[in-house]
Design an enzyme around this catalytic site. Structure first.
Site: not given
Length: 239
Positions: A159, A155
């Site tokens: 991002k 993740y």
């Protein structure tokens, strides 16, 4: 971009619930026309119906952002239906969280392909229409794009990459009159990662708060570009 939003057209990926749905609602309230996409057409149609019964205002689409062909088809449907594209909100995202020893290749690829490559697909598919309208691209990143955490390898990578991608294309596209902003929210009360929002989430950012932020960006004088925005709950929750 003209700050009068009436009849402008926005395409929102992952618009069937959560942040995407909140943004769609806020834009409709400003008189815009909105296309929302999700991986399941029936879910997109149900969300569109709850947003407005006026089919001239809301278009439901099925699209998997991890597929360039799928996003090209969706963006063509938007411009065929509405005749233009003024705003792209790249919101679709997934989350897989595990220590690196347990993080599977499948979960890694799904996270990167959706959260990062998916935004590339959306932008590439919409860029010609956005050049014509001198429009606006808003990517929904996360504070996880600047703050790394345990079990967040996939993740965080997606991002961090999305923030870098968004800032780079901001420099590429402003010469064409296209504005690019990345919004980096902290905790938001959504269904993300199978969460069920409840009263216990009252301390969190609400989807309508992000919707209001998007409206504020679109209505800002064109001479000014807030290119990267961090937003977080005023007071952190407990537990």
């Amino acid at each position: 971009m003209n700050t009068n939003l009436s009849n402008k057209v926005a395409y929102i990926t992952g618009g069937t619930k959560g942040i995407g749905f909140g943004v769609a609602k806020a834009l409709l309230e400003k008189g815009m026309r909105v296309a929302i996409s999700g991986r399941n057409l029936s879910s997109a149609q149900e969300a569109a119906k709850s947003l407005s019964s006026d089919h001239s205002k809301v278009l439901a689409l099925e699209s998997d952002v991890s597929s360039l062909a799928s996003e090209q088809k969706a963006l063509k449907a938007v411009t065929d239906h509405f005749g233009q594209l003024d705003v792209l909100v790249a919101n679709a995202g997934v989350g897989h969280f595990a220590p690196i020893e347990q993080l599977s290749e499948e979960d890694w690829k799904n996270t990167i392909d959706t959260n990062l490559t998916g935004v590339f697909h959306s932008v590439k598919s919409g860029i010609d229409a956005l050049k014509k309208s001198q429009g606006y691209i808003i990517t929904i990143a996360s504070l996880a794009g600047t703050n790394f955490f345990e079990n967040g390898a996939a993740y965080n990578a997606s991002k961090f990459g999305l923030v870098g991608f968004s800032q780079a294309i901001m420099l590429d596209l402003r010469k064409h009159g296209i504005k690019v902003t990345t919004i980096m929210p902290g905790s938001v009360a959504t269904e993300f990662n199978d969460h069920v929002p409840s009263d216990a989430d009252a301390w969190k950012i609400q989807p309508e708060d992000i919707g209001k932020l998007v409206v504020d960006l679109l209505e800002m004088h064109p001479r000014t570009l807030p290119s990267k925005i961090e937003v977080r709950p005023t007071v952190p929750g407990k537990g």
